[in-house]
Design an enzyme around this catalytic site. Sequence first.
Site, mmCIF file in Angstrom:
data_model
loop_
_atom_site.group_PDB
_atom_site.id
_atom_site.type_symbol
_atom_site.label_atom_id
_atom_site.label_comp_id
_atom_site.label_asym_id
_atom_site.label_seq_id
_atom_site.Cartn_x
_atom_site.Cartn_y
_atom_site.Cartn_z
ATOM 1 N N LYS A 146 0.832 -1.199 0.000
ATOM 2 C CA LYS A 146 0.000 0.000 0.000
ATOM 3 C C LYS A 146 0.867 1.249 0.000
ATOM 4 C CE LYS A 146 -2.501 -0.334 3.734
ATOM 5 N NZ LYS A 146 -3.365 -0.032 4.900
ATOM 6 N N LYS A 170 -7.551 -5.049 -3.217
ATOM 7 C CA LYS A 170 -8.353 -4.489 -2.132
ATOM 8 C C LYS A 170 -8.799 -3.064 -2.467
ATOM 9 C CE LYS A 170 -6.149 -3.912 1.774
ATOM 10 N NZ LYS A 170 -5.562 -4.119 3.109
#
Length: 232
Positions: free
Chosen positions: A27, A85
């Site tokens: 991320k 995600k």
Amino acid sequence: MKLLVSPINKEEAIAAYKGGADIIDVKNPKEGSLGANFPWVIRSVKEAIGSNKPISATIGDFNYKPGTASLAALGAAVAGAQYVKVGLFDVQTEDQALEMLTNINRAVKDFDPSKKVVASGYSDYKRINSISPFLLPAIGAKAGVDVVMVDTGIKDGRSTFEFMSEEELIRFTSSIREVGLESALAGSLKFEDLPVLKRIQPDIIGIRGMVCGGDRTACIRQELVERLKGMI
């Protein structure tokens, strides 16, 4: 419970892997709670870890943009992510959420049916004016995603446990299990939350700050990942 650790680069990914993380979740905290990193970073992590652990990648905290989100999801899948995600940050209605997730899921599964889509709501949904996470299990099942999770939308040190009670989180994870999906909890979790997490029993817990010494802008430390894995 599987342990998902969120590195920002290859070096942190290796520390998370050596520490025993079950899922390596790439991320970019500079771009938000589920901020997206670059395709070449995902590839570099995939090359460093190989097939030893599944790679996950966040694609952003999204408002209602199904096409943009679908392209981003496909990009993460092509770059090597096994889990893709998405955060439904500024998604207001059930219809919007369903359209977002259905198209994201198609973009990923048309490319590779074995890859998994993770739909994330936010425990602090009221303060960010977003859809309630309690609606997502049914929407996620209808859209065909694999995992439903909750995180905090604003990273100001406040935990998911400040916005959802243990009873609510048990109900949330149970409703996910009832529709045949996997559950995940994240959001400024701390070592002292482990007893409560074990009572809630999500399939996955997602962390970063906890294994950075409490500061998510610091670096992941292998020894803290090892400590957490041992406690789990």
